[in-house]
Motif scaffolding. Structure first.
Motif, PDB file in Angstrom:
ATOM      1  N   UNK A 449       0.829  -1.210   0.000  1.00 25.98           N
ATOM      2  CA  UNK A 449       0.000   0.000   0.000  1.00 25.98           C
ATOM      3  C   UNK A 449       0.864   1.261   0.000  1.00 25.98           C
ATOM      4  N   UNK A 450       1.843   1.318   0.880  1.00 23.58           N
ATOM      5  CA  UNK A 450       2.689   2.514   0.954  1.00 23.58           C
ATOM      6  C   UNK A 450       3.560   2.663  -0.296  1.00 23.58           C
ATOM      7  N   UNK A 451       4.017   1.541  -0.835  1.00 19.64           N
ATOM      8  CA  UNK A 451       4.804   1.591  -2.070  1.00 19.64           C
ATOM      9  C   UNK A 451       3.986   2.218  -3.196  1.00 19.64           C
ATOM     10  N   UNK A 452       2.761   1.768  -3.359  1.00 24.02           N
ATOM     11  CA  UNK A 452       1.949   2.218  -4.484  1.00 24.02           C
ATOM     12  C   UNK A 452       1.473   3.653  -4.321  1.00 24.02           C
ATOM     13  N   UNK A 453       1.226   4.065  -3.093  1.00 25.95           N
ATOM     14  CA  UNK A 453       0.660   5.395  -2.867  1.00 25.95           C
ATOM     15  C   UNK A 453       1.705   6.522  -2.831  1.00 25.95           C
ATOM     16  N   UNK A 454       2.932   6.172  -2.434  1.00 25.32           N
ATOM     17  CA  UNK A 454       3.831   7.294  -2.220  1.00 25.32           C
ATOM     18  C   UNK A 454       5.306   7.070  -2.466  1.00 25.32           C
ATOM     19  N   UNK A 455       5.708   5.921  -3.006  1.00 25.34           N
ATOM     20  CA  UNK A 455       7.138   5.664  -3.204  1.00 25.34           C
ATOM     21  C   UNK A 455       7.535   5.858  -4.668  1.00 25.34           C
ATOM     22  N   UNK A 456       8.573   6.650  -4.900  1.00 31.70           N
ATOM     23  CA  UNK A 456       9.102   6.896  -6.251  1.00 31.70           C
ATOM     24  C   UNK A 456       8.014   7.424  -7.195  1.00 31.70           C
ATOM     25  N   UNK A 457       7.221   8.394  -6.714  1.00 28.72           N
ATOM     26  CA  UNK A 457       6.041   8.851  -7.478  1.00 28.72           C
ATOM     27  C   UNK A 457       6.429  10.013  -8.406  1.00 28.72           C
ATOM     28  N   UNK A 458       7.249   9.716  -9.379  1.00 33.94           N
ATOM     29  CA  UNK A 458       7.778  10.751 -10.268  1.00 33.94           C
ATOM     30  C   UNK A 458       6.681  11.437 -11.085  1.00 33.94           C
ATOM     31  N   UNK A 459       5.837  10.658 -11.723  1.00 34.82           N
ATOM     32  CA  UNK A 459       4.849  11.251 -12.609  1.00 34.82           C
ATOM     33  C   UNK A 459       3.830  12.073 -11.827  1.00 34.82           C
ATOM     34  N   UNK A 460       3.494  11.604 -10.642  1.00 33.27           N
ATOM     35  CA  UNK A 460       2.535  12.356  -9.831  1.00 33.27           C
ATOM     36  C   UNK A 460       3.122  13.708  -9.421  1.00 33.27           C
ATOM     37  N   UNK A 461       4.394  13.734  -9.079  1.00 32.56           N
ATOM     38  CA  UNK A 461       5.053  14.992  -8.742  1.00 32.56           C
ATOM     39  C   UNK A 461       5.115  15.914  -9.956  1.00 32.56           C
ATOM     40  N   UNK A 462       5.479  15.368 -11.107  1.00 30.94           N
ATOM     41  CA  UNK A 462       5.577  16.177 -12.321  1.00 30.94           C
ATOM     42  C   UNK A 462       4.221  16.759 -12.720  1.00 30.94           C
ATOM     43  N   UNK A 463       3.175  15.965 -12.625  1.00 32.56           N
ATOM     44  CA  UNK A 463       1.840  16.439 -12.983  1.00 32.56           C
ATOM     45  C   UNK A 463       1.358  17.534 -12.042  1.00 32.56           C
ATOM     46  N   UNK A 464       1.850  17.512 -10.813  1.00 35.13           N
ATOM     47  CA  UNK A 464       1.454  18.545  -9.850  1.00 35.13           C
ATOM     48  C   UNK A 464       2.171  19.863 -10.109  1.00 35.13           C
ATOM     49  N   UNK A 465       3.192  19.837 -10.969  1.00 35.95           N
ATOM     50  CA  UNK A 465       3.913  21.055 -11.302  1.00 35.95           C
ATOM     51  C   UNK A 465       5.318  21.124 -10.744  1.00 35.95           C
ATOM     52  N   UNK A 466       5.764  20.091 -10.057  1.00 38.05           N
ATOM     53  CA  UNK A 466       7.127  20.083  -9.511  1.00 38.05           C
ATOM     54  C   UNK A 466       8.135  19.790 -10.618  1.00 38.05           C
ATOM     55  N   UNK A 467       9.364  20.254 -10.424  1.00 38.39           N
ATOM     56  CA  UNK A 467      10.468  19.940 -11.332  1.00 38.39           C
ATOM     57  C   UNK A 467      11.356  18.920 -10.642  1.00 38.39           C
ATOM     58  N   UNK A 468      11.672  17.828 -11.304  1.00 43.38           N
ATOM     59  CA  UNK A 468      12.512  16.783 -10.716  1.00 43.38           C
ATOM     60  C   UNK A 468      13.941  16.934 -11.209  1.00 43.38           C
ATOM     61  N   UNK A 469      14.872  16.909 -10.256  1.00 44.81           N
ATOM     62  CA  UNK A 469      16.295  16.863 -10.563  1.00 44.81           C
ATOM     63  C   UNK A 469      16.737  15.413 -10.418  1.00 44.81           C
TER      64      UNK A 469
END
Length: 578
Positions: A449-469
């Motif tokens: 559950x925790x893996x799927x909801x919040x681990x390595x969530x690159x696309x979710x961060x990008x869609x929210x407007x964050x920039x990933x380094x």
């Protein structure tokens, strides 16, 4: 119409000026023109070009090959890519520069596949060592070993085998994550931690860390987080000559892997002096963006008083960030979690730095012009840091404008905290390769559950407007950006499993992955105006790949090699003659 004498003079001078400027423009010749391959620019107005012209270390033209001909003179070097692919120079967004070099000098254990193999590797080193000489190294990871170590305590191996083959040489081997260490009996004897009083054997005996013990209270050789200092303080300091050697090796390794710039995550005063010496001597070779180590509070206070050093001339050495280490890693069960570890009930990881210090550092950094970059892997650490950042921003609204504070790793997030990165303007500096290496066993630490909801969530961060380094956290992982790029777009291990990738909805697109290693990595260091894309006026830093990483089939990506690395227009690495 008649012109008076004065008007005529002005008119003639204007014509002369226009003619002169036009002539100068026509006569501009490049030091180097690069053409003959696929060139991705990361410039949204001109995503691909056929040729690039370089003069005095900067790009003066990017466009059609036929137009580039005008920049070729008698002394211009013409580089033919011969169908290969060029991108902006890759930027290592989070690594440890001297750690990369020292991994070449000490025992490199990243490829060790079992405890017995580790013991054999150390045995070979002991045979070559002087009596009493310390044996040091890094890279082991017990969760990647087959078979799992037996006996084990709390998931870690015990020191007996290591102590048997090295009874007289102290041994201390850092975990791949850098957040745990493994010592033999001799090292623990020197540190005085073999015989401990009953009072000191209680849990939590080391603030921010842990000595792993067996059921009888004896240390197993595993020292977690801040407890590593009990051993590390007895290891002889390095020498200036060895430091210079490590720096040289780090530069070469970066060049061989297409890395032109490097965000160095946590640097002390000795290595700052070394970097300045190398820059002065012309041997630095890689553009460094330095984060001051938060472990040295006196160092931070010194820099708050004098302010950042931004290299606007050579763009080789900029010091404008502070690195704070706020929790541990999942591999060592040191990441600070909101809920207990699935595979170690009752254990929540470690807060390795007081959150009050994160807040006060954020306040001081904002007022003195520094960026704060906080290491946080667990969801509790990420939440607590975002809270401290937010408080500091609200209390210093003018100073917080364009702050670009970062969280290094941002590996496991509570779902409610994912949108806060974009909302607060905080940059998640993540390492895609960690997902590839860690995901097969990370599910044991966190559960599905925790893996799927919040681990390595690159696309979710990008869609929210964050920039990933992006980056590798070298020497935690090899500095190879191709493996990291593959992990970004496939979400697979490097052996290609599982089919479709882990949590495939979080994959980056290839454009997002390239951006995270170039333009957004530059943004994470306030340098997007001088690097990160191929357009006139920017630094001539390029990476040349054997294949088109934007179109080659996914299963072929890992066969890509770096063919050439160019820094400031100079070819600093060439795999083969092009």
């Amino acid at each position: 119409m008649k012109l008076n004498q004065k008007t005529l003079v002005v008119y003639l001078l204007s014509l002369l000026s226009v003619f002169s400027c036009s002539k100068q423009k026509e006569e501009v010749k490049a030091d180097t023109v690069i053409k003959g391959g696929t060139i991705y620019t990361m410039n949204t107005d001109q995503p691909k070009v056929e040729a690039v012209a370089v003069q005095n270390g900067k790009i003066i033209f990017a466009g059609l090959a036929k137009e580039a001909e005008a920049y070729i003179g008698d002394s211009t070097q013409v580089l033919d890519l011969k169908g290969q692919t060029m991108t902006p120079g890759f930027i290592e967004g989070h690594g440890h520069f001297m750690g990369l070099g020292y991994n070449e000098l000490n025992l490199n254990l990243l490829d060790v596949k079992s405890y017995d193999e580790l013991v054999e590797r150390v045995k070979e080193a002991v045979a070559k060592a002087q009596p009493g000489q310390w044996i040091t190294g890094r890279g082991w990871h017990q969760s990647k070993w087959t078979p799992s170590p037996e006996p084990s305590v709390k998931g870690f191996q015990t020191h007996q085998k290591l102590s048997e083959i090295s009874p007289d040489n102290p041994v201390f081997l850092r975990h791949a994550s850098g957040h745990a260490g493994f010592a033999n009996a001799k090292a623990m004897e020197i540190a005085g931690v073999l015989q401990m009083s009953n009072e000191s054997m209680e849990a939590g005996e080391v603030e921010g860390g842990e000595i792993i013990r067996d059921e009888l209270g004896n240390p197993t050789g595993i020292f977690n987080e801040t407890a590593m200092g009990l051993i590390a303080q007895h290891i002889p300091e390095t020498t200036p000559e060895k430091d210079r050697q490590a720096l040289e090796l780090a530069v070469k390794a970066c060049h061989a892997h297409g890395i032109t710039s490097f965000h160095d995550a946590g640097v002390g005063r000795e290595h700052i002096a070394l970097f300045k010496e190398a820059k002065e001597n012309g041997t630095l070779g890689v553009r460094l963006y330095v984060m001051l180590t938060g472990w040295d509070r006196e160092l931070l206070e010194e820099w708050y008083k004098k302010g950042p050093e931004v290299d606007t001339t050579d763009h080789l050495l900029t010091i404008r960030s502070v690195k704070l280490n706020c929790d541990g890693a999942l591999g060592s069960r040191g990441a600070w979690l909101l809920e207990e570890y699935t595979d170690r009930p009752g254990h929540f990881g470690h807060e390795t730095l007081p959150m009050e210090f994160v807040y006060t550092t954020s306040q001081k950094a904002l007022k003195s012009g520094f960026q704060v970059c906080s290491h946080a892997i667990g969801d509790r650490a990420n939440k607590e840091i975002l809270d401290r950042y937010e408080k500091a921003f609200k209390e210093n609204p003018e100073a917080a404008d364009n702050h670009r504070f970062r969280i290094e790793h941002a590996q496991h997030l509570h779902p409610e905290d994912i949108p806060r990165f974009a909302e607060l303007g905080v940059i998640p500096a993540m390492q895609a390769i960690h997902m590839s290496s860690d995901r097969p066993w990370a599910i044991d630490r966190l559960g599905e559950k925790r893996i799927q909801e919040g681990a390595y969530v690159w696309q979710e961060l990008l869609k929210s407007g964050a920039r990933i380094v992006n980056g590798t956290d070298v020497p935690v992982e090899p500095v190879n950006p191709i493996a990291c790029f593959y992990a970004s777009v496939s979400r697979k291990t490097l052996d290609g499993s599982p089919e479709g990738g882990y949590e495939p909805e979080q994959k980056m697109t290839r454009e997002q992955a390239l951006r995270s290693y170039t333009l957004d990595a530059a943004y994470g260091a306030f340098e997007e105006d001088v690097k990160g894309s191929i357009e006139p006026g920017k630094l001539a830093d390029f990476t040349v790949f054997s294949q088109d990483i934007m179109t080659v089939p996914e299963e072929e990506l890992l066969k890509t090699t770096v063919e050439m690395t160019i820094v400031g227009g100079d070819v600093v690495y060439r795999k083969v003659d092009l």
